[in-house]
Design a protein around this motif. Structure first.
Motif, short mmCIF file in Angstrom:
data_model
loop_
_atom_site.label_atom_id
_atom_site.label_comp_id
_atom_site.label_asym_id
_atom_site.label_seq_id
_atom_site.Cartn_x
_atom_site.Cartn_y
_atom_site.Cartn_z
N VAL A 50 29.46 42.99 44.56
CA VAL A 50 29.51 43.51 45.93
C VAL A 50 29.02 42.46 46.92
CG1 VAL A 50 28.43 45.19 47.50
CG2 VAL A 50 29.39 45.95 45.33
N HIS A 51 27.91 41.80 46.59
CA HIS A 51 27.34 40.82 47.50
C HIS A 51 28.18 39.55 47.57
CE1 HIS A 51 23.90 43.15 48.62
NE2 HIS A 51 23.65 43.42 47.34
N LEU A 52 28.75 39.13 46.45
CA LEU A 52 29.66 37.97 46.49
C LEU A 52 30.87 38.28 47.35
CD1 LEU A 52 29.66 36.61 42.83
CD2 LEU A 52 29.00 35.35 44.88
N ARG A 53 31.39 39.49 47.24
CA ARG A 53 32.55 39.88 48.05
C ARG A 53 32.23 39.84 49.53
NH1 ARG A 53 37.32 42.57 46.98
NH2 ARG A 53 37.12 41.18 45.20
N LYS A 54 31.05 40.31 49.91
CA LYS A 54 30.67 40.31 51.33
C LYS A 54 30.58 38.86 51.85
CE LYS A 54 27.88 42.57 54.69
NZ LYS A 54 27.34 43.86 54.99
N LEU A 55 29.99 37.97 51.06
CA LEU A 55 29.91 36.56 51.45
C LEU A 55 31.29 35.92 51.48
CD1 LEU A 55 26.72 35.55 49.45
CD2 LEU A 55 26.93 35.64 51.94
N GLU A 56 32.14 36.30 50.53
CA GLU A 56 33.51 35.78 50.48
C GLU A 56 34.31 36.26 51.69
OE1 GLU A 56 36.93 35.25 47.08
OE2 GLU A 56 35.89 37.17 47.15
N ASP A 57 34.17 37.53 52.03
CA ASP A 57 34.88 38.08 53.20
C ASP A 57 34.47 37.40 54.50
OD1 ASP A 57 36.23 39.83 51.53
OD2 ASP A 57 35.04 41.60 52.08
N ALA A 58 33.22 36.95 54.56
CA ALA A 58 32.72 36.24 55.75
C ALA A 58 33.15 34.78 55.75
CB ALA A 58 31.20 36.33 55.81
N GLY A 59 33.72 34.31 54.63
CA GLY A 59 34.15 32.92 54.54
C GLY A 59 33.02 31.97 54.15
N PHE A 60 31.88 32.51 53.69
CA PHE A 60 30.72 31.69 53.35
C PHE A 60 30.77 31.19 51.91
CE2 PHE A 60 27.85 34.05 56.62
CZ PHE A 60 28.59 33.52 57.65
N VAL A 61 31.49 31.90 51.07
CA VAL A 61 31.56 31.58 49.64
C VAL A 61 33.01 31.68 49.19
CG1 VAL A 61 30.91 32.43 47.34
CG2 VAL A 61 29.20 32.33 49.13
N ALA A 62 33.42 30.76 48.33
CA ALA A 62 34.74 30.84 47.70
C ALA A 62 34.51 31.24 46.24
CB ALA A 62 35.45 29.49 47.76
N VAL A 63 35.24 32.25 45.80
CA VAL A 63 35.11 32.73 44.42
C VAL A 63 36.42 32.43 43.70
CG1 VAL A 63 34.78 34.75 42.95
CG2 VAL A 63 33.48 34.53 45.07
N THR A 64 36.31 31.78 42.55
CA THR A 64 37.49 31.49 41.74
C THR A 64 37.32 32.15 40.39
OG1 THR A 64 36.52 29.41 40.96
CG2 THR A 64 37.97 29.28 42.87
N LYS A 65 38.43 32.63 39.87
CA LYS A 65 38.44 33.27 38.55
C LYS A 65 39.47 32.55 37.69
CE LYS A 65 37.17 37.66 40.55
NZ LYS A 65 36.58 38.82 39.98
N ARG A 66 39.04 32.22 36.50
CA ARG A 66 39.94 31.56 35.57
C ARG A 66 39.49 31.89 34.15
NH1 ARG A 66 37.31 26.77 33.78
NH2 ARG A 66 35.53 26.22 35.07
N PHE A 67 40.25 31.41 33.21
CA PHE A 67 39.89 31.60 31.81
C PHE A 67 39.46 30.28 31.22
CE2 PHE A 67 42.19 35.46 32.48
CZ PHE A 67 41.54 36.37 31.66
N GLY A 69 39.17 29.08 27.60
CA GLY A 69 39.54 29.62 26.30
C GLY A 69 40.07 31.03 26.54
N ARG A 70 39.50 31.99 25.88
CA ARG A 70 39.90 33.38 26.09
C ARG A 70 38.90 34.17 26.93
NH1 ARG A 70 43.71 35.67 22.38
NH2 ARG A 70 44.62 34.02 21.12
N LYS A 71 37.89 33.48 27.40
CA LYS A 71 36.84 34.15 28.16
C LYS A 71 37.06 33.98 29.66
CE LYS A 71 32.63 34.13 26.14
NZ LYS A 71 31.35 33.53 25.73
N PRO A 72 36.97 35.08 30.42
CA PRO A 72 37.08 34.97 31.87
C PRO A 72 35.84 34.26 32.44
CG PRO A 72 36.57 37.22 31.25
CD PRO A 72 36.77 36.46 29.98
N LEU A 73 36.07 33.43 33.44
CA LEU A 73 34.98 32.71 34.09
C LEU A 73 35.13 32.85 35.60
CD1 LEU A 73 32.54 30.77 33.76
CD2 LEU A 73 34.17 28.90 33.93
N THR A 74 34.11 33.40 36.23
CA THR A 74 34.08 33.56 37.68
C THR A 74 33.05 32.58 38.22
OG1 THR A 74 34.66 35.89 37.53
CG2 THR A 74 33.63 35.17 39.57
#
Length: 105
Positions: A50-67, A69-74
């Motif tokens: 929730v807090h990462l999303r609020k910072l991301e929505d404000a443009g203060f933080v960029a969040v990337t999601k990838r894999f 191997g087979r494990k998700p990494l945010t």
């Protein structure tokens, strides 16, 4: 108290405890993964999201999601806008504390 004391100088997006912690961690690193942030801030998955999303929505933080191997990494990275906002927030805090006449020790 000084006449120019203005509590409204504090950025409410950053001011929350967890969001301030996220920004403080990210200020010292290129990026941080979700589990590192969760451990450092001693919070839950949902709360951190929730807090990462609020910072991301404000443009203060960029969040990337990838894999990896087979494990998700945010991963989260502070943006240039976020760095400017964080410095402004710290300057505002310094001004508010300094105007209160508090001295270390």
């Amino acid at each position: 108290m000084a006449d120019d004391f203005d509590i409204n100088r504090l950025d409410e997006v950053i001011h929350g405890r967890v969001r301030l912690g996220i920004m403080a961690v990210l200020a010292g690193v290129e990026s941080a993964d979700f589990n590192t942030l969760k451990a450092k801030l001693q919070t839950t998955d949902g709360n951190l999201s929730v807090h990462l999303r609020k910072l991301e929505d404000a443009g203060f933080v960029a969040v990337t999601k990838r894999f990896e191997g087979r494990k998700p990494l945010t991963e989260a990275t502070m943006t240039a806008k976020g760095r400017r906002a964080f410095v402004a927030y710290l300057d505002a805090m310094q001004g508010l504390v300094g105007q209160g006449g508090l001295k270390p020790g």
